[in-house]
Design an enzyme around this catalytic site. Structure first.
Site, PDB file in Angstrom:
ATOM      1  N   HIS A 139     -63.039  -4.417  16.887  1.00  0.00           N
ATOM      2  CA  HIS A 139     -62.777  -5.006  18.104  1.00  0.00           C
ATOM      3  C   HIS A 139     -63.103  -4.418  19.092  1.00  0.00           C
ATOM      4  O   HIS A 139     -62.589  -3.192  19.696  1.00  0.00           O
ATOM      5  CB  HIS A 139     -61.088  -4.912  17.926  1.00  0.00           C
ATOM      6  CG  HIS A 139     -60.471  -5.431  16.712  1.00  0.00           C
ATOM      7  ND1 HIS A 139     -59.260  -5.150  16.205  1.00  0.00           N
ATOM      8  CD2 HIS A 139     -60.808  -6.585  16.079  1.00  0.00           C
ATOM      9  CE1 HIS A 139     -58.940  -5.760  15.240  1.00  0.00           C
ATOM     10  NE2 HIS A 139     -59.940  -6.629  15.030  1.00  0.00           N
ATOM     11  N   ASN A 140     -64.273  -4.836  19.883  1.00  0.00           N
ATOM     12  CA  ASN A 140     -64.860  -4.565  21.111  1.00  0.00           C
ATOM     13  C   ASN A 140     -64.257  -5.136  22.346  1.00  0.00           C
ATOM     14  O   ASN A 140     -64.174  -6.599  22.219  1.00  0.00           O
ATOM     15  CB  ASN A 140     -66.340  -4.556  20.964  1.00  0.00           C
ATOM     16  CG  ASN A 140     -66.807  -3.897  19.981  1.00  0.00           C
ATOM     17  OD1 ASN A 140     -67.012  -2.603  19.935  1.00  0.00           O
ATOM     18  ND2 ASN A 140     -67.206  -4.519  18.822  1.00  0.00           N
TER      19      ASN A 140
END
Length: 574
Positions: free
Chosen positions: A501-502
């Site tokens: 999850h960027n």
């Protein structure tokens, strides 16, 4: 010289969740859209008989080719950055559907606290609670303002779930009920209830029942086949742009979807964008696509890279704190977990789904007292039954040799006798965690590749220590005979798989001095450019980002319609 094409009202870069939602909403409104996707076309037929762990999970067939496009990474600004040559901490989708085709389906809303985090934290704990090296800010929008868009996304996706009182008011229940509560999850449920918590079934993009959404898209229920993350869903049960929003856009006849179209640059004239330059990756021919509005809706890294290479906005400078493009890159803090191993119990952990899980809400956001803690925000303490595929799972108690007869014996004994109490923590921004262009390395088109400067912070390490005690306590209550707890957060390693999850890099806010975008994800500096995706998040919550990305995409689509009609900035600065 690029071949110039006829002008269109809107060009969208990227055909994942963000680009798919934008395209569907605009074409339904009668607006012509050109959608550019650098990967190939996809349909559910591509996923038939796709239960191949080696092909999709380990050889990453659905992902971006790192030999052609990658990033460089370093832990601090005084280090030299090196290219990421193999996937580890995150995986970047490629092709129509993007990351929306290979995601797990976990569909949360962020908390009211998230959208006003600076204001709420300072009001409750005083201004000294937020450290000076953490550029935390409010988002420029409240939960209540975004709630209708969450509702729209969930109805489109058919999100399965149950209401959690601590998580903000809802106008409507989820459109479908929660997924099946398996015997494995009941172990977690019983233990957490014994400890005084209120576990709930996690909201899911894997349908719990057959469902037809408001656009008339009908999909069948999840089969619990265990092939979600890194895989496309052959049944269409997992919400995916390929089976939800993109067919709606294509049915209108207003979407011109071009695959193998890699956008290199947004063109501009003064303070207005004029279109994009893209290369057909099959022929090598460059094209210029003029447009009234440019929507950058690709992955976090490419959104930031495209703005930086196009000279849109001011690049963030960590030494001065000036500039906004590349600022507030955040990840997710996933250590603090505990693995519980049982000597005399077995579980059917080879059935499952990407969003089949339970969580407790008591340690999320500011739902517990942080007065004497050296961190803010929190973590979701959860257990998921993804379905253990045979290659990637080999858990043994601590102290077991890494090879040989004892290792083999323990591997067989515990193959079906371990459960994981996970912790997914929020990621707060830091002045030295950011994105910029690498001065040395270039991609196959001669463009600078993106450089990521990132490491875990003191905030992250304190959060992990705290949450590890919670997960360990739950594992003990579950009756585990052996417990492995990740109680310390080590340095960030781009080749070690922990989360995918960027967020951040092209952030939204109410102040153009500290953000790139307003609450419609419209650029302050170039008002006919909208940058849509998790890159807009000023920080990352303890929840998976897709639900919030989807809600913001629906709001952005509404804003683009307004802009095409009236022009100008959609949000006035006071």
């Amino acid at each position: 010289m690029a071949k110039k094409l006829s002008k269109v009202p809107v060009v969208v870069v990227g055909m994942g969740w963000a680009g798919g939602i934008i395209s569907a909403e605009l074409t339904k409104a009668g607006i012509n859209v050109v959608g550019l996707e650098r990967g190939k076309e996809r349909s559910t037929a591509d996923y038939f008989m796709g239960h191949d762990e080696l092909r999709y999970q380990h050889r990453t067939e659905l992902m971006q080719d790192l030999a052609k496009e990658t990033i460089t990474h370093r832990n601090s600004p005084d280090q030299r950055a090196l290219p990421m040559r193999r996937y580890g901490t995150f995986i970047i989708g490629d092709g129509v559907g993007g990351a929306g085709s290979h995601w797990n389906g976990q569909t949360y809303r962020f908390l009211p606290y998230d959208f006003e985090i600076k204001t709420m934290t300072e009001k409750k704990y005083g201004k000294g609670k937020i450290k000076s090296d953490m550029p935390i800010q409010d988002w420029g929008i409240t939960y209540d303002e975004l709630e209708p868009y969450y509702d729209t996304f969930e109805k489109m996706a058919g999100t399965s779930g149950e209401t959690v009182e601590l998580y903000g008011k809802r106008k409507n229940d989820y459109p479908t009920g929660p997924m099946k509560k398996t015997p494995t999850l009941e172990v977690f449920e019983a233990a957490t209830k014994n400890l005084g918590y209120k576990p709930y079934m996690v909201s899911s993009g894997n349908l719990s029942e057959s469902y037809t959404n408001p656009d008339g898209i009908a999909r069948g229920a999840c089969q619990y086949c265990a092939y979600c993350e890194n895989f496309g869903c052959e049944y269409g049960a997992k919400a995916d742009p390929v089976v939800t929003v993109l067919p709606v856009a294509q049915k209108t006849g207003k979407l011109d979807l071009r695959t193998h179209a890699n956008v290199l640059k947004v063109t501009k004239n003064g303070t207005k964008a004029t279109g994009v330059i893209y290369v057909d990756t099959m022929t090598g021919i460059e094209y210029e696509q003029p447009a009234d509005v440019v929507v950058v809706a690709s992955y976090v890294f490419n959104n930031a890279k495209l703005l930086l290479t196009s000279g849109l906005g001011e690049a963030y400078n960590p030494k001065t704190g000036k500039g906004t493009v590349g600022k507030n890159y955040c990840y997710q803090v996933s250590s603090g977990w505990s693995t519980a191993l049982f000597d005399n119990q077995e579980f059917n952990t080879y059935a499952g789904a990407g969003a089949l899980g339970m969580e407790i809400p008591e340690y999320t956001g500011d739902h517990f007292d942080h007065k004497n803690l050296d961190f803010i925000h929190g973590a979701g303490i959860r257990m998921f039954q993804y379905g253990n595929r045979p290659i990637a799972n080999n858990v043994v108690p601590e102290g077991t040799p890494n090879w040989g007869p004892e290792f083999k014996k323990a591997s067989i004994k515990y193959a079906n006798s371990w459960l994981k109490v996970a912790s997914q923590g929020a990621s707060m921004p830091h002045i030295n965690n950011y994105l910029d262009l690498d001065p040395t390395y270039k991609d196959e088109y001669g463009m600078p590749i993106l450089r990521m400067t990132y490491d875990y912070t003191d905030q992250d390490k304190a959060l992990v220590k705290y949450m590890a005690k919670v997960t360990n306590k739950i594992a003990k209550e579950m009756g585990a005979d052996h417990i492995i707890t990740a109680g310390e957060q080590g340095p960030f390693n781009v080749n070690k798989d922990t989360n995918t999850h960027n967020t951040g890099g092209v952030i939204m806010g109410a102040d153009r001095e500290t953000s790139v975008l307003n609450s419609y994800l419209q650029m302050w500096d170039v008002d006919n450019v909208f940058v849509v995706g998790a890159s807009a998040f000023p920080h990352n919550s303890c929840f998976n980002p897709t639900g919030t990305l989807g809600a913001l995409s629906y709001r952005a689509a509404e804003g683009i319609e307004k802009y095409l009609k009236d022009g100008g900035s959609l949000v006035k600065v006071k």
